[in-house]
Design a protein around this motif. Structure first.
Motif, PDB file in Angstrom:
ATOM      1  N   GLN A   1       2.148   5.139   9.660  1.00 55.84           N
ATOM      2  CA  GLN A   1       1.315   5.850   8.688  1.00 55.84           C
ATOM      3  C   GLN A   1      -0.048   5.181   8.551  1.00 55.84           C
ATOM      4  O   GLN A   1      -1.073   5.856   8.423  1.00 55.84           O
ATOM      5  CB  GLN A   1       2.015   5.906   7.324  1.00 55.84           C
ATOM      6  CG  GLN A   1       3.225   6.805   7.290  1.00 55.84           C
ATOM      7  CD  GLN A   1       4.012   6.662   6.000  1.00 55.84           C
ATOM      8  OE1 GLN A   1       3.907   5.675   5.280  1.00 55.84           O
ATOM      9  NE2 GLN A   1       4.833   7.664   5.717  1.00 55.84           N
ATOM     10  N   TYR A   2      -0.060   3.863   8.592  1.00 54.81           N
ATOM     11  CA  TYR A   2      -1.314   3.113   8.536  1.00 54.81           C
ATOM     12  C   TYR A   2      -2.212   3.488   9.712  1.00 54.81           C
ATOM     13  O   TYR A   2      -3.414   3.720   9.539  1.00 54.81           O
ATOM     14  CB  TYR A   2      -1.005   1.613   8.530  1.00 54.81           C
ATOM     15  CG  TYR A   2      -2.193   0.693   8.603  1.00 54.81           C
ATOM     16  CD1 TYR A   2      -3.115   0.608   7.559  1.00 54.81           C
ATOM     17  CD2 TYR A   2      -2.387  -0.126   9.715  1.00 54.81           C
ATOM     18  CE1 TYR A   2      -4.192  -0.267   7.629  1.00 54.81           C
ATOM     19  CE2 TYR A   2      -3.456  -1.001   9.789  1.00 54.81           C
ATOM     20  CZ  TYR A   2      -4.363  -1.071   8.738  1.00 54.81           C
ATOM     21  OH  TYR A   2      -5.437  -1.934   8.806  1.00 54.81           O
ATOM     22  N   LEU A   3      -1.633   3.591  10.900  1.00 54.36           N
ATOM     23  CA  LEU A   3      -2.418   3.968  12.077  1.00 54.36           C
ATOM     24  C   LEU A   3      -3.015   5.366  11.916  1.00 54.36           C
ATOM     25  O   LEU A   3      -4.175   5.590  12.262  1.00 54.36           O
ATOM     26  CB  LEU A   3      -1.554   3.897  13.338  1.00 54.36           C
ATOM     27  CG  LEU A   3      -1.012   2.515  13.710  1.00 54.36           C
ATOM     28  CD1 LEU A   3      -0.158   2.609  14.971  1.00 54.36           C
ATOM     29  CD2 LEU A   3      -2.118   1.494  13.858  1.00 54.36           C
ATOM     30  N   VAL A   4      -2.230   6.298  11.373  1.00 53.17           N
ATOM     31  CA  VAL A   4      -2.744   7.649  11.122  1.00 53.17           C
ATOM     32  C   VAL A   4      -3.922   7.583  10.154  1.00 53.17           C
ATOM     33  O   VAL A   4      -4.971   8.192  10.394  1.00 53.17           O
ATOM     34  CB  VAL A   4      -1.634   8.567  10.556  1.00 53.17           C
ATOM     35  CG1 VAL A   4      -2.215   9.864  10.002  1.00 53.17           C
ATOM     36  CG2 VAL A   4      -0.584   8.863  11.628  1.00 53.17           C
TER      37      VAL A   4
ATOM     38  N   LEU B   1      -7.011   4.746  -1.155  1.00 50.73           N
ATOM     39  CA  LEU B   1      -6.158   3.804  -0.433  1.00 50.73           C
ATOM     40  C   LEU B   1      -6.965   2.991   0.578  1.00 50.73           C
ATOM     41  O   LEU B   1      -6.669   1.824   0.825  1.00 50.73           O
ATOM     42  CB  LEU B   1      -5.038   4.580   0.265  1.00 50.73           C
ATOM     43  CG  LEU B   1      -3.869   3.804   0.814  1.00 50.73           C
ATOM     44  CD1 LEU B   1      -3.171   3.015  -0.284  1.00 50.73           C
ATOM     45  CD2 LEU B   1      -2.896   4.766   1.468  1.00 50.73           C
ATOM     46  N   ARG B   2      -7.992   3.606   1.124  1.00 47.82           N
ATOM     47  CA  ARG B   2      -8.848   2.911   2.094  1.00 47.82           C
ATOM     48  C   ARG B   2      -9.464   1.662   1.479  1.00 47.82           C
ATOM     49  O   ARG B   2      -9.522   0.607   2.119  1.00 47.82           O
ATOM     50  CB  ARG B   2      -9.948   3.847   2.597  1.00 47.82           C
ATOM     51  CG  ARG B   2     -10.866   3.191   3.590  1.00 47.82           C
ATOM     52  CD  ARG B   2     -11.975   4.097   4.030  1.00 47.82           C
ATOM     53  NE  ARG B   2     -12.725   3.477   5.125  1.00 47.82           N
ATOM     54  CZ  ARG B   2     -13.708   4.039   5.747  1.00 47.82           C
ATOM     55  NH1 ARG B   2     -14.084   5.260   5.443  1.00 47.82           N
ATOM     56  NH2 ARG B   2     -14.335   3.406   6.713  1.00 47.82           N
TER      57      ARG B   2
ATOM     58  N   SER C   1      -8.702  -5.188   3.146  1.00 47.10           N
ATOM     59  CA  SER C   1      -8.336  -6.588   3.380  1.00 47.10           C
ATOM     60  C   SER C   1      -7.258  -6.751   4.456  1.00 47.10           C
ATOM     61  O   SER C   1      -7.003  -7.871   4.901  1.00 47.10           O
ATOM     62  CB  SER C   1      -7.838  -7.225   2.081  1.00 47.10           C
ATOM     63  OG  SER C   1      -6.604  -6.635   1.689  1.00 47.10           O
ATOM     64  N   VAL C   2      -6.643  -5.666   4.890  1.00 39.72           N
ATOM     65  CA  VAL C   2      -5.532  -5.763   5.839  1.00 39.72           C
ATOM     66  C   VAL C   2      -5.939  -6.460   7.145  1.00 39.72           C
ATOM     67  O   VAL C   2      -5.281  -7.429   7.545  1.00 39.72           O
ATOM     68  CB  VAL C   2      -4.882  -4.381   6.102  1.00 39.72           C
ATOM     69  CG1 VAL C   2      -3.865  -4.450   7.231  1.00 39.72           C
ATOM     70  CG2 VAL C   2      -4.242  -3.843   4.835  1.00 39.72           C
TER      71      VAL C   2
ATOM     72  N   LEU D   1       0.824  -1.215   0.000  1.00 41.23           N
ATOM     73  CA  LEU D   1       0.000   0.000   0.000  1.00 41.23           C
ATOM     74  C   LEU D   1       0.856   1.262   0.000  1.00 41.23           C
ATOM     75  O   LEU D   1       0.330   2.364  -0.092  1.00 41.23           O
ATOM     76  CB  LEU D   1      -0.923   0.014   1.229  1.00 41.23           C
ATOM     77  CG  LEU D   1      -1.944  -1.106   1.344  1.00 41.23           C
ATOM     78  CD1 LEU D   1      -2.686  -1.013   2.666  1.00 41.23           C
ATOM     79  CD2 LEU D   1      -2.915  -1.071   0.177  1.00 41.23           C
ATOM     80  N   GLY D   2       2.147   1.097   0.169  1.00 45.39           N
ATOM     81  CA  GLY D   2       3.040   2.256   0.241  1.00 45.39           C
ATOM     82  C   GLY D   2       2.992   2.957   1.587  1.00 45.39           C
ATOM     83  O   GLY D   2       3.266   4.158   1.670  1.00 45.39           O
TER      84      GLY D   2
END
Length: 153
Positions: free
Chosen positions: A39-42, A104-105, A110-111, A33-34
């Motif tokens: 950053q994912y948590l943000v 991106l969401r 699937s994460v 996802l880059g």
């Protein structure tokens, strides 16, 4: 003779090891996802709550602005978020998800399922673990130990 100081008996080490292992599990999924894990948590907070101030974001993630600012700069550089001064309070900066960040969401949906599946644990076990960790965090966040405190009996 056991002293209670054996590494494998330490809750702190079990938490540390679990944190490292889970973060490593996320790495390849988030790389696609880059995003880094922080950053994912943000992005999770922004996807859930919409535009928030930097202060609100820091409170949600338990991060100070010194840690959060570089994360937000990198997310903005990748086009995932936009920062703007609040019109009602020029000291506040609002963080908005851009169209790129919103797209991106969809890719990130699937994460959680992929990570849960990779743990080998049932969903009910993972939820119980999450609840117990939340309780532990709340309990220890409210306490500080002093060197003078007696050991529990």
């Amino acid at each position: 003779m056991t002293t209670g100081l054996e590494l494998e008996k330490q809750v702190c080490f079990a938490l540390y090891s679990a944190t490292r292992a889970v973060t490593q599990l996320y790495r390849p999924v988030l790389d696609a996802l880059g995003l880094t894990y922080p950053q994912y948590l943000v992005m999770l907070v922004l996807w859930e709550r919409g535009p928030v101030t930097v202060k609100q974001l820091g409170e949600a993630l338990e991060l100070d602005s010194g840690t959060l600012s570089p994360l937000l700069r990198r997310l903005a550089a990748h086009g995932h978020v936009r920062r703007e001064r609040s019109t009602s309070d020029q000291r506040s900066v609002l963080i908005h998800v851009t169209d790129t960040g919103a797209a991106l969401r969809t890719r990130a949906t699937s994460v959680p399922r992929r990570i849960a599946g990779a743990t080998g644990m049932e969903l009910v076990e993972l939820e119980a673990l999450r609840q117990n960790l939340t309780r532990l965090t709340e309990a220890v966040s409210a306490r500080t130990l002093t060197p003078e405190e007696e050991e529990p009996t």
